[in-house]
Design a protein around this motif. Structure first.
Motif, short mmCIF file in Angstrom:
data_model
loop_
_atom_site.label_atom_id
_atom_site.label_comp_id
_atom_site.label_asym_id
_atom_site.label_seq_id
_atom_site.Cartn_x
_atom_site.Cartn_y
_atom_site.Cartn_z
N LEU A 191 -2.33 10.48 5.10
CA LEU A 191 -2.75 9.08 5.05
C LEU A 191 -1.56 8.16 5.32
O LEU A 191 -1.70 7.12 5.96
CB LEU A 191 -3.33 8.74 3.68
CG LEU A 191 -4.80 9.01 3.46
CD1 LEU A 191 -5.15 8.74 2.00
CD2 LEU A 191 -5.64 8.16 4.36
N ALA A 192 -0.41 8.53 4.81
CA ALA A 192 0.78 7.69 5.00
C ALA A 192 1.18 7.60 6.47
O ALA A 192 1.79 6.62 6.88
CB ALA A 192 1.93 8.23 4.17
N LYS A 193 0.82 8.60 7.26
CA LYS A 193 1.16 8.59 8.68
C LYS A 193 0.25 7.67 9.48
O LYS A 193 0.63 7.21 10.56
CB LYS A 193 1.06 10.00 9.26
CG LYS A 193 2.11 10.95 8.73
CD LYS A 193 1.88 12.32 9.32
CE LYS A 193 2.81 13.34 8.71
NZ LYS A 193 2.51 14.69 9.19
N ALA A 194 -0.94 7.38 8.97
CA ALA A 194 -1.90 6.55 9.69
C ALA A 194 -1.44 5.10 9.74
O ALA A 194 -0.80 4.60 8.81
CB ALA A 194 -3.28 6.66 9.04
N ASP A 195 -1.75 4.41 10.81
CA ASP A 195 -1.34 3.02 10.96
C ASP A 195 -1.98 2.11 9.93
O ASP A 195 -1.41 1.09 9.54
CB ASP A 195 -1.68 2.52 12.36
CG ASP A 195 -0.81 3.17 13.42
OD1 ASP A 195 0.30 3.61 13.07
OD2 ASP A 195 -1.25 3.24 14.59
N ARG A 196 -3.17 2.47 9.48
CA ARG A 196 -3.88 1.61 8.53
C ARG A 196 -3.15 1.48 7.20
O ARG A 196 -3.27 0.45 6.53
CB ARG A 196 -5.27 2.22 8.30
CG ARG A 196 -6.13 1.43 7.38
CD ARG A 196 -7.51 2.04 7.28
NE ARG A 196 -8.30 1.29 6.35
CZ ARG A 196 -9.46 1.67 5.92
NH1 ARG A 196 -9.99 2.78 6.35
NH2 ARG A 196 -10.13 0.93 5.07
N TRP A 197 -2.40 2.48 6.80
CA TRP A 197 -1.73 2.48 5.50
C TRP A 197 -0.29 2.01 5.57
O TRP A 197 0.42 2.02 4.58
CB TRP A 197 -1.77 3.88 4.90
CG TRP A 197 -3.16 4.34 4.66
CD1 TRP A 197 -3.92 5.10 5.47
CD2 TRP A 197 -3.98 4.03 3.54
NE1 TRP A 197 -5.14 5.30 4.94
CE2 TRP A 197 -5.22 4.66 3.75
CE3 TRP A 197 -3.79 3.28 2.38
CZ2 TRP A 197 -6.26 4.56 2.83
CZ3 TRP A 197 -4.82 3.20 1.47
CH2 TRP A 197 -6.04 3.84 1.71
N GLN A 198 0.17 1.61 6.70
CA GLN A 198 1.56 1.17 6.86
C GLN A 198 1.78 -0.21 6.27
O GLN A 198 1.01 -1.08 6.38
CB GLN A 198 1.97 1.17 8.33
CG GLN A 198 1.95 2.53 8.92
CD GLN A 198 3.01 3.47 8.33
OE1 GLN A 198 4.09 3.05 8.00
NE2 GLN A 198 2.65 4.73 8.20
N MET B 191 0.83 -1.19 0.00
CA MET B 191 0.00 0.00 0.00
C MET B 191 0.87 1.26 0.00
O MET B 191 0.49 2.26 -0.56
CB MET B 191 -0.91 -0.04 1.22
CG MET B 191 -2.05 0.89 1.08
SD MET B 191 -2.86 0.67 -0.49
CE MET B 191 -4.52 0.74 -0.05
N GLU B 192 2.00 1.16 0.65
CA GLU B 192 2.90 2.31 0.69
C GLU B 192 3.40 2.67 -0.72
O GLU B 192 3.55 3.84 -1.04
CB GLU B 192 4.09 2.01 1.60
CG GLU B 192 4.90 3.22 1.95
CD GLU B 192 5.96 2.93 2.99
OE1 GLU B 192 7.03 3.54 2.90
OE2 GLU B 192 5.71 2.09 3.87
N LEU B 193 3.59 1.65 -1.55
CA LEU B 193 4.02 1.89 -2.92
C LEU B 193 2.95 2.66 -3.70
O LEU B 193 3.26 3.59 -4.45
CB LEU B 193 4.32 0.55 -3.61
CG LEU B 193 4.75 0.64 -5.07
CD1 LEU B 193 6.08 1.37 -5.18
CD2 LEU B 193 4.84 -0.74 -5.67
N VAL B 194 1.70 2.30 -3.50
CA VAL B 194 0.60 2.99 -4.17
C VAL B 194 0.55 4.45 -3.73
O VAL B 194 0.37 5.36 -4.55
CB VAL B 194 -0.74 2.28 -3.88
CG1 VAL B 194 -1.91 3.09 -4.42
CG2 VAL B 194 -0.74 0.88 -4.47
#
Length: 63
Positions: A56-63, A1-4
Motif C-alpha cells: 500500500l505504501a508503494k501506491a501513489d494514493r497513499w503517498q 497518511m504515511e505516518l499511519v
C-alpha cells in the motif's frame, strides 16, 4: 497518511515479535503441543498484514 501506515507497520512487527516469543515460551514449558498453532497462525496473519502495508505504501494514493 504515511505516518499511519508506519504506525500500523510497527504495531504489526511488534505483534509478530511477541508471537515468536510466546511460541518459544509454549515450546519450553509445554513441549510440542497444539497451542503452538495459535501464535504461528497469528504471526502468519501479521506477516501478511506487513506485506500488504508495504505494498500500500508503494501506491501513489497513499503517498
Amino acid at each position: 497518511m504515511e505516518l499511519v501506515l508506519m504506525i500500523m507497520l510497527a504495531a504489526a512487527m511488534f505483534v509478530l515479535f511477541f508471537c515468536g516469543y510466546f511460541t518459544g515460551v509454549i515450546k519450553e514449558k509445554l513441549g510440542k503441543n497444539w497451542l503452538i498453532a495459535v501464535p504461528i497462525t497469528v504471526s502468519l496473519l501479521m506477516f501478511n498484514i506487513i506485506w500488504a502495508i508495504t505494498e500500500l505504501a508503494k501506491a501513489d494514493r497513499w503517498q
